[in-house]
Write a protein that holds these residues in place. Sequence first.
Motif, short mmCIF file in Angstrom:
data_model
loop_
_atom_site.label_atom_id
_atom_site.label_comp_id
_atom_site.label_asym_id
_atom_site.label_seq_id
_atom_site.Cartn_x
_atom_site.Cartn_y
_atom_site.Cartn_z
N TYR A 114 0.82 -1.42 0.01
CA TYR A 114 -0.08 0.17 0.12
C TYR A 114 0.83 1.34 -0.17
N VAL A 115 1.91 1.38 0.88
CA VAL A 115 2.93 2.26 0.74
C VAL A 115 3.16 2.51 -0.55
N VAL A 116 3.86 1.48 -1.19
CA VAL A 116 4.43 1.54 -2.51
C VAL A 116 3.44 2.30 -3.48
N LYS A 117 2.21 1.70 -3.24
CA LYS A 117 1.05 2.30 -4.11
C LYS A 117 0.99 3.82 -3.95
N LEU A 118 1.02 4.07 -2.76
CA LEU A 118 0.96 5.60 -2.38
C LEU A 118 2.19 6.36 -3.02
N ALA A 119 3.28 5.71 -2.70
CA ALA A 119 4.48 6.64 -3.10
C ALA A 119 4.45 6.56 -4.70
N LEU A 120 3.90 5.82 -5.43
CA LEU A 120 3.70 5.82 -6.91
C LEU A 120 2.58 6.80 -7.29
N VAL A 157 -4.25 7.27 -4.79
CA VAL A 157 -5.09 8.34 -4.20
C VAL A 157 -5.32 7.45 -2.97
N PHE A 158 -5.35 8.39 -2.00
CA PHE A 158 -5.51 7.91 -0.46
C PHE A 158 -6.95 7.75 -0.23
N TYR A 159 -7.47 6.72 0.21
CA TYR A 159 -8.81 6.55 0.77
C TYR A 159 -8.66 6.13 2.22
N GLY A 160 -9.41 6.78 3.16
CA GLY A 160 -9.47 6.06 4.50
C GLY A 160 -10.15 4.69 4.59
N ALA A 161 -11.06 4.27 3.98
CA ALA A 161 -11.65 3.12 3.79
C ALA A 161 -10.65 1.99 3.59
N GLU A 162 -9.85 2.31 2.26
CA GLU A 162 -8.88 1.66 1.95
C GLU A 162 -7.80 1.40 3.20
N MET A 163 -7.28 2.28 3.61
CA MET A 163 -6.47 2.22 4.67
C MET A 163 -6.80 1.16 5.79
N SER A 164 -8.06 1.33 6.48
CA SER A 164 -8.63 0.63 7.45
C SER A 164 -8.69 -0.92 7.06
#
Lengths: 122, 231
Positions: free
Chosen positions: B173-179, B182-189
């Motif tokens: 996920y971190v890699v995806k964000l780094a690339l 888009v950040f979603y809170g739901a995805e994060m949880s």
Amino acid sequence: MKEIIQFKKGVLGLCVMVLINQRDRYGFELAQQISKHVEIAEGALYPVLRRMVGDGHCTTYLQESTEGPPRKYYKLTPAGKAYMNELVSEWESFVSGVATLLAEAVDGDADVSSEVNLEANP
Amino acid sequence: MHKEYFLLKLKLGLLPLPEEDRNEILAEYDAHFEFGKQQGRTEEEIAKELGDPEELAVELLGDRDEKPSFSNGPMNAAHMNGSNEMPPPWQEMNHQPGMQHGYDSRWDNGQGNHSMPYPPGPEAGAIRSRTVFGIIGVIFASILIVPFLIAGWGVCIGIGGAAISFLVSPLLYVVKLALGGVFYGAEMSLIVLAFGIGIFLTQVMVALFRNYARLNMSYIRWVAHVGRERR
């Protein structure tokens, strides 16, 4: 237990020969006749029959029957008959010998004189 | 014991015999069953009266030891003479194949002598037939067991793979964000939840692997033991 099986097995050939000597018989019939008098695993009959054929004591022939499979009849050869007579007399002396031995053992339990006697005339 | 089972056991025990002799013997026992059934007896009863097919096979193999002779004492005395009396194979050629009434060439005309050139003797026959049964038993059991064992390992690997992918999901996920994702809170949880499940699965996996390996070892040990015991 082993002794019982062994001596039953040993005498099976004699029983078979005497029965075949009366008239030609097939395996199943022999099994029935013998198990009427002697409790034995009937399957043990076939190895004996096979051995007798191998030794030339009897021959076989097939006879069709109206129902069921053809019957394999066993017939005593002259050599087989001679051997049977030998076995019968051997059996009789064996049985009377063992009977005498048992009677003496019962009579003179732990009696030394009877044991000596037994060894003198076996 | 049913007829088929009885005959199969007998057949297995008679494997050292030439096929013709074996079929001839089997035909005789087969006929015995038929005669018995005609008299209204069940296959189980007949089989019980016939006795243990393995023992019968040993007995029938023992026959091969004897050469034809017209008087060698009581019949069972012939059992005692070991293999030291064996005639050379070329003296045993008076065998005549069965030619009978068109029923079945399995029957023999009764004159043939079926002595085999190199019999192992009754005792060796007994041991060998047990070995054959032992090995055949192991093979059949293995045919049943091995696929289950392999399937079990598949399950283990599957759960292991799931655990690993759950564990590495935050990293990915971190890699995806780094690339530039888009950040979603739901995805994060969800990722956090997956990571938790990953930790849980890892613990399950360790216990599962350990116990399953033990199960596999006991199977392997059983196979090895049967082989050793029977030899």
